[in-house]
Design a protein around this motif. Structure first.
Motif, PDB file in Angstrom:
ATOM      1  N   ARG A  20       0.829  -1.204   0.000  1.00 26.86           N
ATOM      2  CA  ARG A  20       0.000   0.000   0.000  1.00 26.86           C
ATOM      3  C   ARG A  20       0.865   1.257   0.000  1.00 26.86           C
ATOM      4  NH1 ARG A  20      -4.358  -0.744   4.218  1.00 26.86           N
ATOM      5  NH2 ARG A  20      -2.466  -1.462   5.162  1.00 26.86           N
ATOM      6  N   LEU A  21       1.950   1.261   0.783  1.00 22.23           N
ATOM      7  CA  LEU A  21       2.842   2.425   0.811  1.00 22.23           C
ATOM      8  C   LEU A  21       3.552   2.620  -0.522  1.00 22.23           C
ATOM      9  CD1 LEU A  21       4.403   2.064   4.393  1.00 22.23           C
ATOM     10  CD2 LEU A  21       2.682   3.710   3.632  1.00 22.23           C
ATOM     11  N   LEU A  22       3.914   1.516  -1.176  1.00 25.96           N
ATOM     12  CA  LEU A  22       4.566   1.623  -2.485  1.00 25.96           C
ATOM     13  C   LEU A  22       3.602   2.149  -3.542  1.00 25.96           C
ATOM     14  CD1 LEU A  22       6.737  -1.617  -2.527  1.00 25.96           C
ATOM     15  CD2 LEU A  22       7.563   0.743  -2.507  1.00 25.96           C
ATOM     16  N   CYS A  23       2.323   1.854  -3.392  1.00 28.21           N
ATOM     17  CA  CYS A  23       1.322   2.339  -4.350  1.00 28.21           C
ATOM     18  C   CYS A  23       1.117   3.851  -4.251  1.00 28.21           C
ATOM     19  CB  CYS A  23      -0.008   1.623  -4.144  1.00 28.21           C
ATOM     20  SG  CYS A  23       0.036  -0.100  -4.677  1.00 28.21           S
ATOM     21  N   LEU A 105      12.219   1.585   1.996  1.00 24.60           N
ATOM     22  CA  LEU A 105      10.915   1.732   2.626  1.00 24.60           C
ATOM     23  C   LEU A 105      10.599   0.555   3.551  1.00 24.60           C
ATOM     24  CD1 LEU A 105       8.374   3.544   2.726  1.00 24.60           C
ATOM     25  CD2 LEU A 105       7.422   2.085   0.943  1.00 24.60           C
ATOM     26  N   ALA A 106      10.914  -0.654   3.119  1.00 24.20           N
ATOM     27  CA  ALA A 106      10.646  -1.840   3.942  1.00 24.20           C
ATOM     28  C   ALA A 106      11.440  -1.782   5.254  1.00 24.20           C
ATOM     29  CB  ALA A 106      10.987  -3.109   3.171  1.00 24.20           C
ATOM     30  N   GLY A 152       7.955  -7.149   4.596  1.00 27.71           N
ATOM     31  CA  GLY A 152       7.929  -5.998   3.708  1.00 27.71           C
ATOM     32  C   GLY A 152       8.903  -6.146   2.547  1.00 27.71           C
ATOM     33  N   SER A 153      10.071  -6.682   2.826  1.00 26.95           N
ATOM     34  CA  SER A 153      11.069  -6.888   1.767  1.00 26.95           C
ATOM     35  C   SER A 153      10.581  -7.890   0.732  1.00 26.95           C
ATOM     36  CB  SER A 153      12.397  -7.367   2.363  1.00 26.95           C
ATOM     37  OG  SER A 153      12.973  -6.341   3.155  1.00 26.95           O
ATOM     38  N   LEU A 154       9.981  -8.976   1.197  1.00 28.62           N
ATOM     39  CA  LEU A 154       9.453  -9.970   0.259  1.00 28.62           C
ATOM     40  C   LEU A 154       8.339  -9.370  -0.607  1.00 28.62           C
ATOM     41  CD1 LEU A 154       9.354 -13.181   2.471  1.00 28.62           C
ATOM     42  CD2 LEU A 154      10.945 -12.648   0.618  1.00 28.62           C
ATOM     43  N   ALA A 155       7.489  -8.560  -0.003  1.00 35.29           N
ATOM     44  CA  ALA A 155       6.403  -7.939  -0.762  1.00 35.29           C
ATOM     45  C   ALA A 155       6.931  -6.988  -1.823  1.00 35.29           C
ATOM     46  CB  ALA A 155       5.460  -7.184   0.187  1.00 35.29           C
ATOM     47  N   GLN A 156       7.924  -6.192  -1.479  1.00 31.39           N
ATOM     48  CA  GLN A 156       8.442  -5.244  -2.462  1.00 31.39           C
ATOM     49  C   GLN A 156       9.306  -5.938  -3.506  1.00 31.39           C
ATOM     50  OE1 GLN A 156      11.500  -3.437  -3.233  1.00 31.39           O
ATOM     51  NE2 GLN A 156      12.759  -4.776  -1.990  1.00 31.39           N
TER      52      GLN A 156
END
Length: 160
Positions: A20-23, A105-106, A152-156
Motif C-alpha cells: 500500500r505504501l509503495l502504491c 521503505l521496507a 515488507g522486503s518480500l512484498a516489495q
C-alpha cells in the motif's frame, strides 16, 4: 491511512502495508521521515535507561544524552541506508523485482512500526533494569522487527 493505522495494520500483515505504501508513489521524503521518526522514537525510548544509568553510576546525564542523540539521529540513519543498500543487493542476487526505494521503505517502515515495542523496551530498561524481563522484551522486539522487515522486503521484491 494515518501512520498509526498503518502501524496497527503492520501487525496483521506487513507485506500488505508495504504494498500500500509503495502504491502511493516513490517519495524519498516520506521514507526519510519514517526513518527519522523511528530514530527519534528510539532516542526517546533510551531516556529512562540513561537516567537510571546516570543515577546509579554517577555519570553526567547530559553526556549520555548527547552521545545517544548523536548515535541515533546522525549515525544510525546513515547505517540504515547502507543496510537497505545491502538488502537490495541481496534481492538482486535472488532475482527480485523490487527497487532500491522499496528496500529502503521496507527497512525504515519496519523500524517505525516496531517502535511501540522499542518504547516498552526502554521503559523496562529504565524501571526494572537488566534481567530476564528486559531480555524477553528485547527478543520480542527483534522477532517483530525482523518479521516486519522480511515481510515488507518480500512484498516489495515481488514487484508490488
Amino acid at each position: 491511512m494515518a501512520i498509526t493505522s498503518n502501524i496497527a495494520a503492520t501487525y496483521r500483515g506487513p507485506g500488505r502495508v508495504i504494498t500500500r505504501l509503495l502504491c502511493l508513489g516513490q517519495r524519498e521524503d516520506r521514507a526519510l521521515m519514517y526513518l527519522m521518526s523511528a530514530c527519534i522514537i528510539i532516542f526517546i525510548a533510551q531516556l529512562p535507561r540513561l537516567s537510571r544509568e546516570a543515577h546509579l553510576t554517577g555519570q553526567e546525564l547530559d553526556m549520555l544524552l548527547g552521545g545517544t542523540l548523536m548515535a541515533w539521529v546522525i549515525i544510525a540513519p546513515l547505517l540504515m541506508y547502507i543496510i537497505a543498500f545491502v538488502a537490495r543487493g541481496i534481492g538482486m542476487i535472488l532475482r527480485g523485482k523490487g527497487s532500491a526505494y522499496g528496500a529502503r521503505l521496507a527497512l525504515f517502515w519496519a523500524l517505525l512500526a516496531s517502535s511501540p515495542l522499542i518504547l516498552l523496551h526502554g521503559l523496562t530498561a529504565g524501571f526494572i533494569g537488566p534481567g530476564l524481563e528486559l531480555q524477553i522484551v528485547g527478543l520480542l522486539w527483534c522477532v517483530i522487527f525482523f518479521w516486519f522487515w522480511i515481510g515488507g522486503s518480500l512484498a516489495q521484491e515481488r514487484g508490488a
